[in-house]
Design an enzyme around this catalytic site. Structure first.
Site, PDB file in Angstrom:
ATOM      1  N   PRO A 102       0.681 -60.590  33.691  1.00 60.41           N
ATOM      2  CA  PRO A 102       0.841 -59.346  34.457  1.00 60.41           C
ATOM      3  C   PRO A 102      -0.003 -58.227  33.848  1.00 60.41           C
ATOM      4  CG  PRO A 102       2.974 -60.327  33.936  1.00 60.41           C
ATOM      5  CD  PRO A 102       1.961 -61.076  33.147  1.00 60.41           C
ATOM      6  N   CYS A 162      -0.790 -54.167  34.590  1.00 58.24           N
ATOM      7  CA  CYS A 162      -0.563 -52.940  35.361  1.00 58.24           C
ATOM      8  C   CYS A 162      -1.897 -52.368  35.843  1.00 58.24           C
ATOM      9  CB  CYS A 162       0.170 -51.909  34.517  1.00 58.24           C
ATOM     10  SG  CYS A 162       1.890 -52.341  34.175  1.00 58.24           S
ATOM     11  N   ALA A 216       4.189 -55.700  36.392  1.00 64.00           N
ATOM     12  CA  ALA A 216       5.540 -55.157  36.357  1.00 64.00           C
ATOM     13  C   ALA A 216       5.783 -54.270  37.568  1.00 64.00           C
ATOM     14  CB  ALA A 216       5.748 -54.356  35.076  1.00 64.00           C
ATOM     15  N   GLN A 263       6.688 -60.006  37.991  1.00 66.25           N
ATOM     16  CA  GLN A 263       7.454 -59.468  36.875  1.00 66.25           C
ATOM     17  C   GLN A 263       8.231 -58.249  37.377  1.00 66.25           C
ATOM     18  OE1 GLN A 263       5.598 -57.124  33.507  1.00 66.25           O
ATOM     19  NE2 GLN A 263       5.958 -59.044  32.406  1.00 66.25           N
ATOM     20  N   TYR A 292      10.474 -51.101  27.270  1.00 65.46           N
ATOM     21  CA  TYR A 292      11.027 -50.682  28.550  1.00 65.46           C
ATOM     22  C   TYR A 292      12.541 -50.929  28.554  1.00 65.46           C
ATOM     23  CZ  TYR A 292       6.095 -50.430  29.676  1.00 65.46           C
ATOM     24  OH  TYR A 292       4.751 -50.113  29.644  1.00 65.46           O
ATOM     25  N   ARG A 296      10.185 -62.181  29.730  1.00 65.18           N
ATOM     26  CA  ARG A 296       9.231 -61.713  28.719  1.00 65.18           C
ATOM     27  C   ARG A 296       9.973 -60.907  27.675  1.00 65.18           C
ATOM     28  NH1 ARG A 296       3.129 -59.204  28.859  1.00 65.18           N
ATOM     29  NH2 ARG A 296       2.672 -61.389  28.488  1.00 65.18           N
ATOM     30  N   LEU A 311      -4.511 -61.924  22.547  1.00 67.32           N
ATOM     31  CA  LEU A 311      -5.918 -62.121  22.175  1.00 67.32           C
ATOM     32  C   LEU A 311      -6.278 -63.602  22.042  1.00 67.32           C
ATOM     33  CD1 LEU A 311      -6.596 -59.227  19.631  1.00 67.32           C
ATOM     34  CD2 LEU A 311      -7.143 -59.346  22.072  1.00 67.32           C
ATOM     35  N   GLY A 349      -5.077 -61.917  29.811  1.00 69.03           N
ATOM     36  CA  GLY A 349      -5.331 -60.729  30.605  1.00 69.03           C
ATOM     37  C   GLY A 349      -6.741 -60.247  30.396  1.00 69.03           C
ATOM     38  N   ARG A 350      -6.983 -59.659  29.220  1.00 70.99           N
ATOM     39  CA  ARG A 350      -8.297 -59.086  28.939  1.00 70.99           C
ATOM     40  C   ARG A 350      -9.421 -60.115  29.029  1.00 70.99           C
ATOM     41  NH1 ARG A 350      -5.955 -55.673  23.894  1.00 70.99           N
ATOM     42  NH2 ARG A 350      -4.570 -57.477  23.962  1.00 70.99           N
TER      43      ARG A 350
END
Length: 356
Positions: free
Chosen positions: A11, A13, A45, A87, A171, A220, A294, A316-317
């Site tokens: 996920p 954002c 999310a 998510q 969160y 998660r 990573l 992700g990245r």
């Protein structure tokens, strides 16, 4: 549920939603991943209430009108036979913030007319300079659990293949579990880890109760807080075991996000730095895990699975930098048919390009 491979789109954002609704940006964002052959994907999310969003640009799943746009994202992945989940979460004391491109500061400081009052287990601000959240009443806690269940129902109606509860990164769900943020003196918190586990477990029970029996439920978690007196891996293994008994199928192991008295946790990012937490939970709770952090190299990702550290690898990245990572990894690792999961016409195009 069967995945074609172990690579997951994590996920991410995007901060581009309009009143919680998906827009063209989201369809383009997910479209490029759907054509790249991941085993599965998870939508960012999405707030279970309006005030549960982090920013005004975050996706929501608190209105029935959100279902149409989310269904379009599902269709994008299903067109390529890729399972996709969503998510669901609540921002807690980290909410009511400006989008990152506008500084990510508290709205109360930079755009007070659009700010809302954040809520949390205790009236402890995220960090110095941020608004003090309102400690939730017990009736509000029960109402929030119901909001998670309602969001899960909408996820089913939108056609998602699984749901992931966001219980990480400081969160709301995570802040109930962490003693850094939860200073309550009732059954919902305090020094007793059993009390701090109560909200995450009740949320999981409520979500599981409205999902089809065969629909996977992910969770998660931030495996460690990174502060003295905060959550340690032993606590997370204990939580994972309890979640497993309540129908959670996989733990998505991240870390950090709780900000303590001394600032941010000193967890230094490095390639694969969160993988040991996924292994600890996998072994300690005897359940599947997903590794993050990573993971950028095909051999590295393959070793995570081959070593038994995790069952899935979320990226992700790296996928933003190289959306075709899965195909490149297949070639690097000697897959006999590196384009087998591509549409035939696209595979032909790539083979011709390679020859040219």
């Amino acid at each position: 549920m069967t995945f074609a491979n172990r690579v997951f789109v994590t996920p991410m954002c995007q901060y581009c939603a309009e009143d919680g609704h998906a827009v063209d940006w989201h369809f383009a964002h997910h479209g490029r991943f759907s054509l790249a052959g991941p085993g599965g994907a998870c939508v960012e999310a999405s707030g279970v209430t309006r005030e549960g969003r982090i920013t005004h640009g975050c996706l929501g799943i608190y209105l029935d009108s959100h279902i149409e746009g989310l269904s379009r994202i599902v269709a994008i992945y299903h067109n390529q036979d890729i399972p996709v989940g969503i998510q669901i979460g609540h921002s807690g004391r980290k909410g009511s913030a400006a989008v990152p491109l506008k500084g990510a500061a508290p709205l109360l400081d930079c755009d007070p007319s659009r700010a809302w009052e954040p809520v949390a287990p205790s009236a402890v601000p995220m960090m110095e300079g941020w608004p003090t959240p309102r400690a939730m009443r017990v009736d509000e806690i029960h109402g929030m659990i119901d909001a998670f269940a309602a969001a899960a129902r909408r996820a089913v109606r939108a056609g998602f293949d699984f749901v992931e509860i966001h219980g990480a990164h400081g969160y709301l769900v995570n802040s109930f579990f962490s003693p850094i943020a939860n200073r309550r003196d009732d059954e919902w918190g305090g020094a007793d880890v059993e009390n701090r586990m109560r909200f995450p477990l009740r949320v999981a029970e409520a979500v599981r109760s409205v999902l089809p029996d065969a629909m996977p439920l992910f969770f998660r978690t931030s495996a460690v807080d990174g502060f003295e007196g905060g959550v340690i891996i032993h606590d997370t293994v204990r939580l994972a075991s309890a979640l497993k008994s309540r129908g959670v199928d996989l733990i998505d192991c991240s870390s950090g996000g709780i900000i303590g008295p001394s600032g941010r946790a000193s967890i230094e990012p490095a390639p694969g730095y969160l993988v040991p937490y996924a292994r600890a939970v996998r072994e300690g709770a005897d359940m599947p895990t997903m590794a993050v952090g990573l993971i950028v190299d095909p051999d590295q990702a393959n070793q995570v699975v081959a070593s038994g550290s995790a069952d899935l690898v979320a990226m992700g990245r790296q996928l933003l930098e190289d959306p075709n990572f899965v195909f490149h990894a297949a070639r690097r690792l000697g897959h006999p048919h590196p384009f087998a999961i591509l549409p035939e016409s696209y595979a032909f195009f790539l083979e011709r390009r390679k020859l040219d």
